[in-house]
Design a protein around this motif. Structure first.
Motif, mmCIF file in Angstrom:
data_model
loop_
_atom_site.group_PDB
_atom_site.id
_atom_site.type_symbol
_atom_site.label_atom_id
_atom_site.label_comp_id
_atom_site.label_asym_id
_atom_site.label_seq_id
_atom_site.Cartn_x
_atom_site.Cartn_y
_atom_site.Cartn_z
ATOM 1 N N VAL A 66 -30.392 6.964 -58.836
ATOM 2 C CA VAL A 66 -29.809 7.067 -60.173
ATOM 3 C C VAL A 66 -28.770 5.974 -60.359
ATOM 4 O O VAL A 66 -28.176 5.528 -59.382
ATOM 5 N N PRO A 67 -28.612 5.524 -61.547
ATOM 6 C CA PRO A 67 -29.266 5.940 -62.771
ATOM 7 C C PRO A 67 -30.660 5.317 -62.913
ATOM 8 O O PRO A 67 -30.895 4.202 -62.449
ATOM 9 N N THR A 68 -31.566 6.043 -63.547
ATOM 10 C CA THR A 68 -32.908 5.558 -63.850
ATOM 11 C C THR A 68 -33.246 5.933 -65.284
ATOM 12 O O THR A 68 -33.062 7.080 -65.684
ATOM 13 N N PHE A 69 -33.736 4.953 -66.041
ATOM 14 C CA PHE A 69 -34.271 5.196 -67.376
ATOM 15 C C PHE A 69 -35.791 5.205 -67.281
ATOM 16 O O PHE A 69 -36.378 4.340 -66.623
ATOM 17 N N ILE A 70 -36.430 6.145 -67.974
ATOM 18 C CA ILE A 70 -37.875 6.123 -68.138
ATOM 19 C C ILE A 70 -38.167 6.366 -69.612
ATOM 20 O O ILE A 70 -37.647 7.307 -70.211
ATOM 21 N N LEU A 71 -38.994 5.507 -70.186
ATOM 22 C CA LEU A 71 -39.414 5.656 -71.576
ATOM 23 C C LEU A 71 -40.840 6.193 -71.605
ATOM 24 O O LEU A 71 -41.742 5.611 -70.993
ATOM 25 N N PHE A 72 -41.012 7.328 -72.290
ATOM 26 C CA PHE A 72 -42.315 7.960 -72.433
ATOM 27 C C PHE A 72 -42.772 7.859 -73.883
ATOM 28 O O PHE A 72 -41.966 7.906 -74.805
ATOM 29 N N LYS A 73 -44.072 7.743 -74.063
ATOM 30 C CA LYS A 73 -44.680 7.894 -75.384
ATOM 31 C C LYS A 73 -46.073 8.457 -75.173
ATOM 32 O O LYS A 73 -46.831 7.946 -74.348
ATOM 33 N N SER A 74 -46.366 9.523 -75.880
ATOM 34 C CA SER A 74 -47.655 10.214 -75.754
ATOM 35 C C SER A 74 -47.947 10.589 -74.307
ATOM 36 O O SER A 74 -49.080 10.497 -73.838
ATOM 37 N N GLY A 75 -46.914 10.971 -73.575
ATOM 38 C CA GLY A 75 -47.060 11.435 -72.203
ATOM 39 C C GLY A 75 -47.188 10.345 -71.161
ATOM 40 O O GLY A 75 -47.285 10.621 -69.965
ATOM 41 N N GLN A 76 -47.164 9.105 -71.585
ATOM 42 C CA GLN A 76 -47.328 7.980 -70.667
ATOM 43 C C GLN A 76 -46.003 7.252 -70.446
ATOM 44 O O GLN A 76 -45.243 7.052 -71.391
ATOM 45 N N VAL A 77 -45.777 6.838 -69.212
ATOM 46 C CA VAL A 77 -44.600 6.027 -68.903
ATOM 47 C C VAL A 77 -44.847 4.626 -69.467
ATOM 48 O O VAL A 77 -45.831 3.969 -69.119
#
Length: 98
Positions: A66-77
Motif C-alpha cells: 500500500v498504497p495501491t490504486f486500481i481502476l475498474f470498469k465493467s469488472g475489468q482492471v
C-alpha cells in the motif's frame, strides 16, 4: 454478489484506493481523493478499501503493498499503480474511461 462486486462491475469507472491504517498511508491521500471526487462528480466513483479489514479483496486483486490504486470498469482492471502518484496522472487515467 457483494456490494463491492456490484460497484466494480458497473459501467461507471471505479477508482479503488487500497490502503492500510497501520502503514499510515491512509490520511496522506485524503486531499488527492477529495480533489478527484470533486473533479469527477458523477462521472466516476472513488472508494477506499482498508486492506487490514479486507484481506480477501487485497489478495483477489494482487495488492501486495500500500498504497495501491486500481481502476475498474465493467469488472475489468483498467489500470493499477503501486506507490505515490500525482493527482494529474490519476485524473488523466480516469478521464480516459469516463
Amino acid at each position: 454478489m457483494s456490494k463491492f462486486q456490484e460497484l466494480i462491475n458497473g459501467n461507471k469507472p471505479v477508482l479503488v484506493d487500497f490502503f492500510s491504517s497501520i502503514a499510515g498511508s491512509g490520511r496522506s491521500r485524503d486531499p488527492l481523493l477529495n480533489e478527484l471526487k470533486t473533479e469527477m462528480g458523477e462521472k466516476a466513483r472513488i472508494v477506499r478499501v482498508n486492506v487490514d479489514n479486507n484481506k480477501h479483496a487485497a489478495f483477489t486483486y494482487g495488492v501486495n503493498g500500500v498504497p495501491t490504486f486500481i481502476l475498474f470498469k465493467s469488472g475489468q482492471v483498467q489500470w493499477k499503480h503501486f506507490g505515490k502518484t500525482a493527482k494529474d496522472e490519476v485524473s488523466a487515467i480516469l478521464n480516459q474511461f469516463v
